[in-house]
Design an enzyme around this catalytic site. Structure first.
Site, PDB file in Angstrom:
ATOM      1  CG  ASP A   5      -1.927   1.080   1.266  1.00  0.00           C
ATOM      2  OD1 ASP A   5      -2.672   1.196   0.277  1.00  0.00           O
ATOM      3  OD2 ASP A   5      -1.993   1.821   2.265  1.00  0.00           O
ATOM      4  CD  GLU A  61      -2.315   2.397  -3.507  1.00  0.00           C
ATOM      5  OE1 GLU A  61      -3.459   2.848  -3.710  1.00  0.00           O
ATOM      6  OE2 GLU A  61      -1.791   2.379  -2.382  1.00  0.00           O
TER       7      GLU A  61
END
Length: 559
Positions: free
Chosen positions: A198, A239
């Protein structure tokens, strides 16, 4: 690209809270997922990407983690996770989990210890200041316009790039990085195949703070080394929402950075192409995409757990996509994106939804399917922010959608109602109806698994004389496939380049359908290839007169 398990992977992203409830408490759980793994394997998925299941207050979909090494009791326990991983392995499914270490929940033990005592070893796990500064931009400016919040107990401000209940971790602190590597080792020993990482650019911001003379990429390399040292073949799916010319930095010049990058640049231009009904924006994005180093690749998707963030488009292009797919202000969020599911954006038209999947599945590198998109699930715009696209999976036509036998007021999120409610959109009905969206998407996925070229080389974009047709040609030695997709609603006739036509006319090669949206006549020597509105044709070039695959229509594939 050398062949690895993820080269030809088809990844299915699911939310454990919202997928299947096995114990009638209104929350999806790990046993519920385990029971449904056969469905995913039947669809053709080879990898499951599980959104957060860690202990959490779930104020941000579980990304507000309060214990990285434990399963939230509402979702199960570690024994349930072990059983899920064992079942997945038996079915040939890899499992990716979330690595959320840019921030924690403010309920995490580390933060609670940190705020109580300035001399606590956990104080330096977070970023504090007596006077805040605007060193970073807020991720959700509509909701959190500032990135610093005063903590009365700590008597200091703490920083948060995301929500104020998610304080940023100080990854410039080596003890915090040691915690990160401990988390990675724990889950790899449990049996996961890797992590979706993330907010990678935000993690590197702290790496640069630790070593100002670097670009911070050493943290990515150290993380990759920790993962590879624990389990051979484990992956990091990053990401990384940055300009495309920055992707190479995250892969690393020697391929020792992120294993895969989620390609936001191509994703934005895919939706611009769909909005225009023209292939050029996506062709341009693919041409400008930096080549991934050997052993690394990009991953492509249509929709995910967040908003459709359109920041990689120009202002004019962004407005074009917003006006097409989110004409009402309630459909937009954060001044940059769309908070709708795929099916409502495409007016619920199964042809357009299947075409969008055909385009994604034809791109180089692993495709990612969002749970429910394979049946055309809708959204709930009455829910706030990104919660609009986070609703229970619709398995059956019952009011509870087959998600849970609990009372609806106990559900983690309400089931969608109206046009996209379970009485109209569900797995059970589409599983047995010929030509349903589920059968179309499943047929596309399974056909793609047979096209190994897509995981190994970059495609050429061919001009076939029709602006609405995306034509991608993959060549690996003597093996060649041509994937066509018509982004417009009108029937068209594509034409092979002159050089190919001369080869066909000489009888030296021919093109054979390996997967199509409907029955088409065989490709003749004149190189003309008809395509229906929102149609797609995947063809293999054969030079020995023995077709590598037989022509299949949707009805034939699903009979």
């Amino acid at each position: 690209m050398r062949s690895s398990w993820y080269s030809d992977a088809v990844i299915y992203q699911l939310d454990p809270r919202l997928f299947a409830d096995s114990n009638e408490d209104g929350w999806g759980d790990l046993p519920g997922i385990t029971e449904r793994l056969h469905y995913l394997r039947g669809l053709g998925a080879t990898c499951v990407w599980m959104l957060p299941f860690y202990t959490s207050p779930f104020r941000d979909g579980g990304y507000d983690v309060s214990d990285h090494l434990a399963v939230d009791p509402r979702l199960g326990d570690l024994a349930d996770m072990a059983h899920l991983l064992e079942t997945a392995e038996d079915l040939g499914l890899h499992v990716l989990v979330e690595l959320v270490t840019q921030h924690t929940s403010d309920q995490h033990r580390w933060f609670q210890e940190a705020r109580r005592d300035r001399s606590s070893p956990y104080r330096d796990y977070y970023i504090w200041a007596d006077e805040p500064n605007d060193d970073i931009q807020p991720m959700f400016p509509d909701v959190e316009p500032r990135t610093w919040t005063w903590d009365e107990e700590a008597q200091q401000f703490y920083r948060h790039a995301f929500y104020s209940h998610e304080p940023d971790l100080a990854l410039d602190n080596p003890r915090v990085r040691d915690e990160l590597y401990r988390i990675v080792a724990f889950w790899l020993r449990m049996g996961v195949s890797g992590f979706r990482v993330d907010a990678v650019p935000m993690m590197l911001e702290r790496a640069r703070a630790a070593r100002p003379d670097t670009d911070g990429q050493w943290l990515v390399r150290d993380l990759r080394a920790a993962v590879s040292g624990q389990r051979t073949g484990a992956v990091l799916l990053g990401e990384v929402d940055v300009a495309s010319d920055e992707y190479a930095h995250y892969f690393g010049s020697d391929g020792q950075g992120m294993t895969m990058l989620l390609d936001f640049w191509s994703n934005n231009h895919l939706f611009l192409a769909l909005a225009r009904g023209q292939a050029e924006p996506l062709e341009r994005a693919l041409r400008n995409q930096p080549a991934a180093p050997d052993g690394a690749t990009y991953a492509h998707w249509l929709r995910n757990n967040d908003e459709l963030n359109l920041v990689r488009l120009s202002d004019g292009e962004r407005t074009e996509v917003l006006d097409t797919f989110a004409p009402e202000e309630s459909m937009r969020v954060y001044g940059r994106g769309i908070r709708r599911r795929l099916a409502p954006m495409l007016d619920g038209d199964p042809r357009r939804i299947a075409l969008a999947h055909a385009v994604t599945l034809s791109l180089p590198g692993p495709p990612v399917l969002r749970y429910g998109d394979e049946i055309g699930m809708g959204d709930d715009l009455d829910r706030p922010e990104r919660e609009a696209v986070r609703t229970p999976m619709q398995w059956s036509s019952t009011p509870s959608a087959g998600f849970s036998d609990a009372a609806p007021d106990r559900f983690q999120a309400p089931v969608v109602t109206g046009r996209y409610g379970p009485e109209h959109v569900n797995v059970d009905e589409q599983s047995v109806r010929d030509g349903s969206l589920l059968q179309r998407v499943g047929a596309l996925v399974r056909a793609r698994l047979g096209l190994s070229e897509l995981g190994r080389v970059r495609p050429e974009t061919w001009d076939v004389g029709v602006p609405s047709v995306l034509a991608l040609r993959y060549q690996v030695e003597e093996s060649s496939v041509l994937l066509l997709a018509n982004l417009a609603g009108e029937d068209v006739v594509a034409r092979l380049p002159a050089g190919e036509v001369s080869v066909l006319e000489a009888g030296q090669a021919r093109y054979v359908d390996v997967h199509v949206d409907q029955d088409y006549a065989a490709v003749k020597a004149d190189g003309r290839i008809p395509l229906a509105g929102y149609g797609y044709r995947w063809l293999r070039r054969t030079i020995d007169g023995d077709a590598a695959g037989s022509s299949t229509s949707e009805s034939e594939e699903n009979s």
